[in-house]
Enzyme design. Structure first.
Site, PDB file in Angstrom:
ATOM      1  N   CYS A 297      -6.391   1.107   2.329  1.00 34.24           N
ATOM      2  CA  CYS A 297      -7.331   2.221   2.416  1.00 34.24           C
ATOM      3  C   CYS A 297      -7.295   3.148   1.216  1.00 34.24           C
ATOM      4  O   CYS A 297      -8.273   3.845   0.952  1.00 34.24           O
ATOM      5  CB  CYS A 297      -7.070   2.995   3.702  1.00 34.24           C
ATOM      6  SG  CYS A 297      -7.482   2.055   5.199  1.00 34.24           S
TER       7      CYS A 297
ATOM      8  N   GLU B 175       0.857  -1.188   0.000  1.00 35.75           N
ATOM      9  CA  GLU B 175       0.000   0.000   0.000  1.00 35.75           C
ATOM     10  C   GLU B 175       0.888   1.231   0.000  1.00 35.75           C
ATOM     11  O   GLU B 175       1.944   1.246   0.630  1.00 35.75           O
ATOM     12  CB  GLU B 175      -0.937   0.032   1.214  1.00 35.75           C
ATOM     13  CG  GLU B 175      -1.774   1.304   1.245  1.00 35.75           C
ATOM     14  CD  GLU B 175      -2.967   1.236   2.181  1.00 35.75           C
ATOM     15  OE1 GLU B 175      -3.847   2.105   2.046  1.00 35.75           O
ATOM     16  OE2 GLU B 175      -3.021   0.342   3.031  1.00 35.75           O
TER      17      GLU B 175
ATOM     18  N   ASN C 108     -12.093  -3.292   0.338  1.00 42.01           N
ATOM     19  CA  ASN C 108     -11.021  -3.423   1.328  1.00 42.01           C
ATOM     20  C   ASN C 108     -11.555  -3.115   2.713  1.00 42.01           C
ATOM     21  O   ASN C 108     -12.038  -2.008   2.955  1.00 42.01           O
ATOM     22  CB  ASN C 108      -9.881  -2.454   1.021  1.00 42.01           C
ATOM     23  CG  ASN C 108      -8.894  -2.359   2.184  1.00 42.01           C
ATOM     24  OD1 ASN C 108      -8.140  -3.280   2.443  1.00 42.01           O
ATOM     25  ND2 ASN C 108      -8.929  -1.253   2.921  1.00 42.01           N
ATOM     26  N   GLU C 109     -11.514  -4.083   3.579  1.00 39.96           N
ATOM     27  CA  GLU C 109     -11.790  -3.889   5.006  1.00 39.96           C
ATOM     28  C   GLU C 109     -13.138  -3.230   5.263  1.00 39.96           C
ATOM     29  O   GLU C 109     -13.295  -2.455   6.208  1.00 39.96           O
ATOM     30  CB  GLU C 109     -10.657  -3.059   5.635  1.00 39.96           C
ATOM     31  CG  GLU C 109     -10.388  -3.400   7.085  1.00 39.96           C
ATOM     32  CD  GLU C 109      -9.198  -2.663   7.649  1.00 39.96           C
ATOM     33  OE1 GLU C 109      -9.307  -1.450   7.910  1.00 39.96           O
ATOM     34  OE2 GLU C 109      -8.138  -3.299   7.805  1.00 39.96           O
TER      35      GLU C 109
END
Length: 657
Positions: A239, A46, A374-375
């Site tokens: 993120c 990331e 994502n998440e």
């Protein structure tokens, strides 16, 4: 009893006691268990901590196309410099005009500070390139590497002239050879003469990038990825896939094509933490999806791209539909997934496969999996994921879909997430857990109770965070090694894993611990990196049963802080046993490799340090590294036997051939 007999008796009693206290582990080498997936131990990238621009991506110039919201951020201008926005690249229209300063004692030009400075190595060559034109048909600039803090006679230590020979935009290149090693050099450009010069996309790359690619990666950092032998490479986040809002989400289609025309994107990690605030942190997209796929191929890892599911960051925007794309308006996001699969795998007659070929890779990248979201968690995510799954299944039925169970490692939302992933028939579920030491020590049997018929596990982001000392110290790395025995023992349900985050600049980090740290000319691998490497390079092909008194060795009561797992490698005919001693005392162990007949030799790798707070650093990068050794192997009727004593707080790997 005379003195000599008493001494012998005491010695025999001591030996008997020592043997009785040994922790006897039974390994069944005759029955190979679940297959260990080639993707088992991987990496997650990331763009946090200046991981891309200023890190892995080889570009040394910051704000090379003057597209930052503050156009001259990263630059110092002097003399007669004008910014314009009608340049040759539609999505990066800004450029500068250097004009005569009109006085003999004045000069016009620019200085770029790089990312916390520009790092150069003595004897290495650097490729300066620029798109330029001369309104009067010809112009000249002087390009220099300088040391602004020098106490010597001259600031510059490399210098070349660039002749601009046209009033049309063209690309010019020149090679600068550095005569010094400097961590904080700068790039300086002078207008050399009276004729004006227009400059756009000012770039400086090491010639010696990873695999010598022109738009390539910083060699030492990319080589560190390859040296870990990862099975899977997840990108680009994290993120940043979501963005602070939908406008700043990561959009893969903006990251392909000519690098000069890739638009700037905001990076949410610029402003997320006010205590680690970096106003110059943007994504140039120079490291884009083509480069990610190419890098995955270069390091031998399966690519796992993650795409936006129509949601911005749920942590910031929480459970409100107004911050996310309505379900009936998701088609462009679904198309992004379908088009990406075609970009990665389509032949050269397809729309996106043709673009990949034009970028220099006619052969497919052979992508097998895609992450969607994502998440994220709860109904907001589940109802958006459903149409993605249906569309991908319909067009690409063999593509594995990776969903997520959210940010929690257990609890109500975690359980709801897993239930939804089963109902949606996701192939893998991405679990994330950044947890303290106690969690890792108590989670040695985490996966034993998982449903063997449901989706497989991708432990996609995890790290042990020390209580009150959140950095890469030895103790937390050891506990990660202990936890990983459970990942290995349950390879039938755990198919992929990845530590996180991967990279961090020592001056630009926002989050720690991290796997690999660096400044502009040096790097070091954390102890956690070596733990991951020991597993990845010794993952074997099949799990073997390893027990102590009939139980898995997972730090349970009576096991004195020991964790262990075993695999066989059918390709090389070896048995590999990993044993971690998390206690503060040395522990004697006996490994009974039952069914392993004949003569054998055992090599070892040992990770040990007497200071639990110690860590590797730029100045001492190999303070804590695995050390090679050997162990004695004896033969009994049941099989091979190794008797050993594990040092306190240590990780020892045995490979028996």
């Amino acid at each position: 009893m005379n003195h000599r007999l008493l001494t012998i008796a005491i010695a025999l009693a001591s030996a008997s006691t020592s043997f009785a206290q040994s922790h006897v582990m039974e390994v069944n080498t005759k029955k190979a268990g679940a297959a260990v997936q080639s993707t088992m131990y991987g990496m997650f990238f990331e763009d946090i901590n200046y991981a891309a621009d200023g890190g892995l991506y080889g570009e040394l110039v910051k704000n090379r196309s003057f597209e930052f919201p503050q156009s001259f951020m990263g630059w110092q201008t002097f003399g007669n410099v004008e910014l314009k926005n009608d340049g040759p690249f539609e999505r990066c229209p800004h450029y500068v005009v250097l004009s005569d300063a009109r006085h003999n004692d004045r000069r016009s030009g620019l200085v770029n500070e790089g990312y916390f400075g520009i790092g150069v190595l003595k004897g290495e060559s650097y490729r300066f390139s620029v798109w330029a034109k001369a309104p009067k048909g010809s112009a000249r600039i002087t390009v220099q590497l300088i040391d602004p803090a020098t106490m010597g006679e001259r600031q510059e230590f490399a210098s070349e002239k660039v002749e601009i020979k046209s009033n049309e935009w063209k690309k010019y290149e020149v090679i600068l050879k550095s005569s010094l090693t400097r961590n904080k050099a700068q790039l300086r450009i002078f207008l050399d003469g009276r004729n004006a010069a227009c400059l756009e996309h000012i770039s400086l790359f090491p010639v010696n990038t990873f695999k010598n690619r022109p738009n390539g990666m910083r060699r030492d950092l990319a080589q560190a990825l390859a040296d870990q032998h990862p099975g899977v490479f997840r990108f680009p986040g994290g993120c940043i896939v979501e963005g602070t809002d939908l406008a700043t989400r990561y959009q893969w289609k903006n990251t392909i094509g000519p690098v000069e025309n890739r638009p700037l994107n905001g990076n949410r990690w610029q402003h997320t933490f006010t205590h680690r605030f970096f106003p110059d942190y943007f994504q140039s997209y120079g490291l884009g999806f083509f480069e990610y796929f190419q890098l995955s191929e270069d390091i031998g890892a399966e690519p796992l791209p993650v795409l936006n599911v129509g949601m911005s960051c749920q942590f910031q925007n929480r459970n409100s539909d107004k911050w996310h794309v309505p379900v009936d308006e998701l088609q462009p996001y679904i198309d992004d997934c379908l088009d990406l699969i075609e970009f990665a795998n389509g032949d050269t007659t397809t729309t996106w496969g043709k673009i990949r070929a034009e970028m220099g890779h006619p052969a497919p990248f052979n992508m097998k999996m895609i992450g969607v979201g994502n998440e994220q968690w709860d109904t907001l995510y589940f109802k958006r994921l459903e149409p993605f799954v249906k569309a991908i299944r319909a067009k690409y039925p063999k593509m594995r879909i990776v969903g997520t169970s959210g940010p929690d490692s257990e609890g109500k939302m975690f359980e709801i997430g897993w239930k939804a992933m089963k109902e949606l028939k996701a192939d893998l579920v991405d679990e994330h857990f950044y947890r303290p030491e106690t969690w890792f020590l108590k989670s040695g049997l985490r996966y034993e109770g998982y449903d063997r018929k449901g989706p497989k596990v991708f432990a996609g982001e995890y790290a042990c965070h020390g209580k009150g000392k959140k950095w890469n110290h030895y103790e937390t790395s050891l506990y990660e090694a202990a936890f990983m025995t459970d990942l290995e023992r349950n390879a039938d349900v755990v198919w992929m894993t990845a530590y996180a985050p991967l990279f961090a600049h020592v001056e630009g980090w926002q989050w720690r611990p991290d796997l690999i740290w660096y400044d502009n000319v040096r790097m070091f691998k954390s102890v956690s990196y070596y733990v991951q490497q020991m597993y990845a390079m010794n993952k074997g092909t099949n799990v073997l049963s390893l027990t102590m008194e009939g139980k898995p060795v997972a730090g349970q009561e009576g096991q004195d802080g020991l964790f262990a797992s075993a695999v066989t490698d059918r390709n090389e005919g070896s048995v590999i046993v990993k044993v971690i001693n998390t206690s503060k005392s040395a522990q004697p162990v006996t490994l009974n490799l039952n069914g392993m007949k004949g003569e054998h030799k055992a090599s070892t790798l040992t990770l040990v340090c007497s200071d639990p707070n110690a860590e590797n650093t730029l100045d001492n990068p190999e303070r804590i590294t695995p050390k090679a050794g050997s162990a004695n192997v004896t033969t009994t009727k049941k099989g091979a036997v190794i008797e050993d004593t594990l040092p306190a707080m240590s990780f020892r790997l045995y490979k028996v051939m």
